[in-house]
Design an enzyme around this catalytic site. Structure first.
Site, mmCIF file in Angstrom:
data_model
loop_
_atom_site.group_PDB
_atom_site.id
_atom_site.type_symbol
_atom_site.label_atom_id
_atom_site.label_comp_id
_atom_site.label_asym_id
_atom_site.label_seq_id
_atom_site.Cartn_x
_atom_site.Cartn_y
_atom_site.Cartn_z
ATOM 1 N NE ARG A 1 -3.932 0.669 1.887
ATOM 2 C CZ ARG A 1 -4.979 0.519 2.285
ATOM 3 N NH1 ARG A 1 -5.209 1.453 3.360
ATOM 4 N NH2 ARG A 1 -5.940 -0.165 1.843
ATOM 5 C CG HIS B 1 -8.249 0.042 -3.074
ATOM 6 N ND1 HIS B 1 -7.543 -0.951 -2.835
ATOM 7 C CD2 HIS B 1 -8.744 0.298 -1.875
ATOM 8 C CE1 HIS B 1 -7.602 -1.416 -1.577
ATOM 9 N NE2 HIS B 1 -8.667 -0.479 -1.052
ATOM 10 C CD GLN C 1 -12.983 -1.616 -1.221
ATOM 11 O OE1 GLN C 1 -12.046 -1.657 -0.391
ATOM 12 N NE2 GLN C 1 -14.243 -2.167 -1.170
ATOM 13 C CG ASP D 1 -13.762 6.215 -0.959
ATOM 14 O OD1 ASP D 1 -13.647 5.962 0.114
ATOM 15 O OD2 ASP D 1 -12.464 6.171 -1.972
ATOM 16 C CB CYS E 1 -14.028 1.156 -0.356
ATOM 17 S SG CYS E 1 -13.524 2.910 0.089
ATOM 18 N NE ARG F 1 -10.236 -5.233 0.119
ATOM 19 C CZ ARG F 1 -9.550 -4.424 0.543
ATOM 20 N NH1 ARG F 1 -10.171 -3.393 1.124
ATOM 21 N NH2 ARG F 1 -8.245 -4.342 0.467
HETATM 22 N N1 CP Z 1 -11.335 -0.393 1.978
HETATM 23 C C1 CP Z 1 -10.052 -0.200 2.724
HETATM 24 O O1 CP Z 1 -9.045 -0.579 1.741
HETATM 25 O O2 CP Z 1 -9.846 -0.432 3.864
HETATM 26 P P1 CP Z 1 -8.434 -0.080 4.634
HETATM 27 O O3 CP Z 1 -7.985 0.937 4.234
HETATM 28 O O4 CP Z 1 -8.970 -0.158 6.264
HETATM 29 O O5 CP Z 1 -7.661 -0.965 4.281
HETATM 30 N N1 NVA Z 2 -10.021 6.579 -1.468
HETATM 31 C C1 NVA Z 2 -9.419 6.150 -0.017
HETATM 32 C C2 NVA Z 2 -9.778 4.707 -0.017
HETATM 33 C C3 NVA Z 2 -9.503 4.169 1.444
HETATM 34 C C4 NVA Z 2 -9.506 2.612 1.560
HETATM 35 C C5 NVA Z 2 -8.250 6.590 0.343
HETATM 36 O O1 NVA Z 2 -7.280 6.480 -0.706
HETATM 37 O O2 NVA Z 2 -7.916 7.039 1.385
#
Ligand code: CP
Ligand code: NVA
Length: 308
Positions: A103, A130, A133, A225, A265, A293
């Site tokens: 990430r 993502h 997701q 989101d 998400c 997930r």
């Molecule tokens: N939706 C998602 O990726 O959640 P987290 O940021 O908690 O991993």
């Molecule tokens: N768009 C959000 C998604 C979190 C899972 C972010 O990038 O923070």
């Protein structure tokens, strides 16, 4: 056969359908008592440059369910590109573990990890996309409607990483995708231009709108989101002035198809992009979606690391 899972766009509709079918099968098998240990002795390194609940826990538990193990590497620990170059980290991990989930902030960083690794690399969210997701999301849609083709998916809010991956998977698998976002918060134009011919081929219709009310007309799925993604915190106040008309509330939901499902998400900012009433209401799929997930990513792990 792909080495990595970096973006939905890299996978054919048939390959995505294969992952989806496997996710459904693994979920059934897990609920019936457990999955076979197809990743026995395998270890996934999980690099996190940003916080996480779902991604961290679902990858960790997913590896355990398949008989393997996972290692959490915090931002401070490895200092991706700071303490050590990405190329060096990739080559060190390639000789010690069997897969990497990362990430990151810059999308280029996960691509670079993949370039230098001899082991699979999975994008666990970047500023651009993502994809894990999106696979869990489309699985949730499939569970509701028994199909993906011709389902009307409407995304309301920021044209962010989650929106890009959702648009890509919808277009690949023939769902119709509509987004309503404020001016200045469009998805990257390169993502839109790349997806047009793919959508044309699958028969998916794409709509790019400003008005959330027009966008939810005939929607089978309403998706939203956060208004401010991780890394954009300095813009929070500005965004809070722009996004309120894009809130998914009871009024907006009532303008969609009667059987519409609402997705997010997570993490949710209740009272901002979604109200409590909707998040906890009869149309909400927020928690089944989060739980998917686990199953979607097990399909990715099995395919990339288990020689499926
Ligand atoms: N939706 C998602 O990726 O959640 P987290 O940021 O908690 O991993
Ligand atoms: N768009 C959000 C998604 C979190 C899972 C972010 O990038 O923070």
């Amino acid at each position: 056969m792909h080495k990595d899972f970096l973006d939905i766009i890299d996978y054919t509709p048939e390959e995505l359908q294969g992952l989806l079918d496997l996710a459904v099968q693994l979920k059934k098998e897990y609920q019936a008592g457990g999955n076979p240990p197809v990743l026995k002795g395998k270890v996934l390194a999980m690099i996190f440059q940003k916080p996480s609940l779902r991604t961290r826990v679902s990858f960790d538990m997913g590896m355990r369910h398949l008989g393997g193990d996972a290692l959490y590497l915090s931002p401070n620990e490895i200092g991706l590109g700071k303490r050590e170059s990405i190329a060096d980290i990739a080559r060190v991990l390639s000789g010690m573990v069997h897969g990497i989930m990362a990430r990151v902030f810059q999308h280029e960083h996960v691509l670079e990890l993949a370039r230098w690794s001899s082991i699979p690399v999975i994008n666990g969210l970047s500023d651009y996309s993502h994809p894990c997701q999106a696979l869990a999301d489309i699985m949730t849609v499939y569970e509701k409607y028994g199909q993906i083709k011709d389902v009307n998916i409407t995304y309301v809010g920021d044209g962010n990483n989650v929106a890009v991956s959702l648009m890509q998977i919808a277009a690949k698998l023939g769902a119709n995708f509509t987004i309503a976002n404020p001016e200045g918060y469009d998805m990257p134009s390169s993502a839109i231009e790349t997806i047009r011919p793919i959508a044309a081929k699958s028969g998916s219709t794409l709509n790019f709108l400003r008005d959330p009310h027009a966008a939810v007309h005939h929607a089978d799925v309403i998706y939203t989101d956060t208004w401010t993604s991780m890394g954009q915190e300095e813009e929070t106040a500005k965004r809070e002035l722009v996004f309120p008309p894009y809130q998914v509330n009871q009024q907006l939901v009532s303008e969609a198809n009667p059987d519409v499902i609402v997705m997010h998400c997570l993490p949710a900012h209740r009272g901002q992009e979604i109200t409590d009433e909707v998040a906890d209401g009869p149309h909400s799929k927020l928690f089944p979606e989060a739980h998917n997930r686990l199953h979607a990513q097990k399909a990715i792990l099995y395919t990339l690391m288990g020689g499926k």
